[in-house]
Design an enzyme around this catalytic site. Structure first.
Site, mmCIF file in Angstrom:
data_model
loop_
_atom_site.group_PDB
_atom_site.id
_atom_site.type_symbol
_atom_site.label_atom_id
_atom_site.label_comp_id
_atom_site.label_asym_id
_atom_site.label_seq_id
_atom_site.Cartn_x
_atom_site.Cartn_y
_atom_site.Cartn_z
ATOM 1 C CG HIS A 1 -6.022 -1.080 2.532
ATOM 2 N ND1 HIS A 1 -4.652 -0.980 2.418
ATOM 3 C CD2 HIS A 1 -6.416 0.006 3.243
ATOM 4 C CE1 HIS A 1 -4.244 0.116 3.046
ATOM 5 N NE2 HIS A 1 -5.293 0.726 3.551
ATOM 6 C CG ASP B 1 -2.236 -5.561 -1.901
ATOM 7 O OD1 ASP B 1 -3.339 -5.696 -1.361
ATOM 8 O OD2 ASP B 1 -1.198 -5.253 -1.292
ATOM 9 C CD GLN C 1 -0.742 -8.743 0.747
ATOM 10 O OE1 GLN C 1 -0.240 -7.642 0.571
ATOM 11 N NE2 GLN C 1 -1.515 -9.021 1.777
ATOM 12 N NE ARG D 1 3.095 -8.827 5.449
ATOM 13 C CZ ARG D 1 1.770 -8.978 5.388
ATOM 14 N NH1 ARG D 1 1.159 -9.817 6.214
ATOM 15 N NH2 ARG D 1 1.054 -8.292 4.519
ATOM 16 C CG HIS E 1 -3.975 -0.381 -2.118
ATOM 17 N ND1 HIS E 1 -2.939 -1.199 -2.512
ATOM 18 C CD2 HIS E 1 -4.165 -0.633 -0.798
ATOM 19 C CE1 HIS E 1 -2.504 -1.894 -1.474
ATOM 20 N NE2 HIS E 1 -3.231 -1.580 -0.429
ATOM 21 C CB CYS F 1 -1.023 -0.001 1.132
ATOM 22 S SG CYS F 1 -0.482 -0.712 2.683
ATOM 23 C CE LYS G 1 -10.929 -6.847 9.900
ATOM 24 N NZ LYS G 1 -9.702 -7.645 9.927
#
Length: 674
Positions: A529, A398, A396, A378, A400, A349, A483
């Protein structure tokens, strides 16, 4: 509820033996709790989620008592209920052996038969320290009230924000035979645990989840209201073991974790790469159609970015240590220019935010939908790693989205519809939603009350409009916004959390993001997100277990394999395979010297969905025969029809395990099997 006089306890109010506890004015309490007629009281049955937790937590106490009966020097850690079971951690001099576990099991049976009562007792911190002076881990927990307990796995079952309590196990003579620091509630007595429980395995676990602390021995168990329910659970475990993605990944040659690379870092083999590629390409096509733009960002960044995003404050333990770059030294080895710390990125992000911030934005640019298959890293504890579902490096899918406040509800609706549609493309159908909101502890949250109200209402409206089951969970929001989590059930009924739609005003504020609105004023966008799969690795593992390795035709590494009845028919069948390959089908011809039946077994074991077989009759008639994973067949299919149906099965994402799945008439399938 029977006629009673107040004050009354739960035994008087609810004589039904399935009731094991009470909910009094919203709080779980023991069945022995005395209430007034002005209290709001609800029964808690043993088969309810709360009842199962109470059953399992009581079984954990019996486990701990059994261990200390056998080994009085064992120190008690924590013993919470968990999904489908419980565990208890112990500080012992030597690891538990299988013989130890058998002895503990027998001792638990004795304690259960004794019918000991669980009796709650309020104590002060000092009284607890005196009583538990020989339990160092318990002494440490006594100081962890309120927020401190939340930071220790399972500690909330023992200490919390309220009064401190100890539960005594009292025998039939009224003697306290064992005790434990605990918030409760518990079953009325040990006999109610019954025979629907079993010990499962032993593992090592660091105290309070930190490698800096002593390693304890953890015993896992499960508990159910009846023996039949226990057996049903054990059968599900057996089926899950057959579907374990780590086992299937090795058998089907899909991926591995070489020691030379490091724990939690996977490599994808050619066949696994095919499945992953199909997943990614399909998702990419759908995203582009949905108005998303793909971006690419590096794997590493200077620390300043993660300081501004606050990841180096709130998430530093989950990040790999810094890499020092750009340091310069003279010929004497003295530093002439200090280096700069770089970090492997744990999130995509912040980099997407910089793309938004690169130039001035107008309301006409919004919503802006950025997507990336971005690999992140991670620093997971080694004990937490688990195949592809918990790794140190993963990708991911991902996205945004940057939206105006007015666009939040409409865009979230689009996102949720898109997510559900995409997951259905992969054969998942059973969904429910969880709406995570803030609670009344306002110091835990940032942002205005107005933001929380309209953003939570927007997500609530979206969730309710979906028609899916929605569970609202106060207190589980991120500190910066509400969320929606989407959960799905797989083929054997296990629930997996997949996609998350997270509202965020924190990062736009930290990075001072702006857009020019219709009125010419500079305003902050809201950031959404959204990870559809969560991670490609984890989603792949879920699909692998859902299908037990027998993927739909479009995802199968090898979609069609040709098996000639004899070598004389290899050229004929090879022409069909060549045609399929030229049209983009992943088709192979088995040229091996193995006998036909062995070839069939080999490719069935490899879970190839479509086996094409041809012999003399097929060659003379211009046909082929199909054999399927379940052993059924369809014979004499004209080549043109066979090719067309293969393409249709791929295009329609059909799961083909049998002749019937492939559209064969029952008569044709029956004739073939005969």
């Amino acid at each position: 509820m029977t006629d009673v006089s107040y004050p009354a306890d739960g035994f008087a109010l609810f004589p039904d033996r399935s009731v094991v506890a009470l909910r009094v004015n919203g709080e779980l309490r023991d069945l022995a709790t005395r209430v007034e007629d002005t209290d709001e009281v609800e029964p808690v049955t043993i088969d309810s989620p709360d009842g199962l937790n109470i059953l399992r937590h009581s079984a954990a106490h019996v486990l701990a008592q059994a261990v200390q009966r056998i080994n009085p020097q064992a120190n008690l850690g924590i013993g919470p209920p968990i999904t489908d079971g419980f565990y208890y951690d112990f500080g012992v001099e030597h690891p538990f052996t299988p013989e130890d576990v058998k002895a503990i099991d027998k001792e638990m049976q004795r304690i259960i038969r004794e019918g000991q009562r669980f009796v709650r007792r309020v104590v002060t911190d000092e009284e607890a320290r005196v009583e538990l002076v020989d339990e160092p881990f318990k002494l440490e927990l006594i100081g962890l009230k309120a927020g401190g307990a939340e930071k220790t796995e399972g500690a909330s079952v023992e200490v919390g924000a309220g009064e401190l309590t100890i539960y005594d196990n009292v025998d039939r003579d009224g003697q306290t035979v064992w005790k434990d620091l605990c918030r409760g509630p518990h079953l009325p007595n040990t006999r109610m645990i019954g025979n629907g429980w079993a010990l499962q395995r032993v593992a090592g676990a660091y105290w309070r989840g930190s490698e800096k602390n002593p390693q304890l021995q953890r015993i896992y168990g499960t508990a159910w209201p009846s023996k039949d329910e226990l057996r049903g659970y054990q059968q599900r475990l057996e089926e899950a073991a057959k579907r374990d993605h780590r086992k299937l990944g090795k058998e089907l040659d899909l991926f591995s974790f070489p020691d030379e690379i490091g724990s939690g870092l996977s490599v994808w083999h050619p066949r696994g790469g095919i499945v992953r590629g199909e997943m990614e390409q399909h998702a990419r096509r759908r995203h582009v159609q949905g108005g998303y733009t793909y971006v690419y960002t590096p794997h590493i960044s200077k620390e300043d970015l993660f300081l501004q995003s606050n990841h180096l404050v709130t998430y530093k333990e989950g990040m790999f240590p810094p890499i020092v770059m750009d340091e310069e030294r003279d010929e004497h080895g003295e530093i002439t220019k200090h280096g700069q710390d770089y970090y492997l990125k744990p999130m995509n992000c912040p980099m997407h935010i910089l793309i938004f911030k690169e130039r001035a934005r107008s309301y006409r640019d919004l919503p802006m939908r950025l997507a990336e298959n971005g690999t992140v890293y991670r620093n997971e504890l080694s004990g937490a790693l688990h195949g592809l579902t918990r790794v140190r490096g993963f990708t991911q899918d991902d996205s945004h989205l940057f939206v105006t406040p007015e666009q939040l509800e409409e865009e979230t609706t689009r996102v949720l519809e898109f997510v559900i549609s995409m997951l259905r493309d992969f054969g998942l159908e059973d969904f429910e939603l969880e709406l995570s909101m803030r609670d009344d502890e306002k110091e835990k949250w940032i942002g205005s009350d107005e933001f929380w109200e309209y953003s939570t209402n927007a997500l609530r409206n979206v969730a309710n409009a979906s028609g899916l089951k929605v569970t609202e969970v106060p207190g589980e929001a991120a500190f910066y916004g509400p969320k929606i989590d989407l959960k799905t059930k797989d083929a054997i009924g296990r629930t997996w959390q997949l996609s998350t739609v997270q509202v965020d005003v924190n990062l736009p504020e930290r990075f001072e993001l702006e857009f020019t609105d219709r009125d010419g004023q500079k305003k902050r966008p809201i950031m959404i997100h959204r990870a559809l799969f969560g991670s490609i690795e984890r989603f792949f593992a879920i699909l692998l277990e859902h299908y037990a390795g027998a993927f739909p035709v479009w995802l199968a590494p090898v979609q069609v394999v040709g098996i000639p009845v004899a070598e004389d028919f290899a050229d004929y069948l090879g022409e069909v395979i060549a045609q399929l390959r030229s049209e983009g089908v992943r088709a192979e011809l088995d040229h091996s010297d193995d006998r036909m039946q062995k070839k069939i077994r080999t490719h069935t074991t490899q879970k190839v969905p479509l086996q094409l077989i041809a012999g003399a009759q097929d060659q003379s008639a211009g046909t082929v025969s199909f054999r399927f994973r379940d052993g059924s067949q369809e014979n004499g299919v004209p080549i043109a029809d066979a090719v067309r149906r293969i393409h249709e099965a791929i295009a329609d994402h059909t799961l083909v395990n049998s002749a019937e799945d492939f559209g064969a008439t029952p008569a044709a399938a029956a004739e073939a099997s005969a």
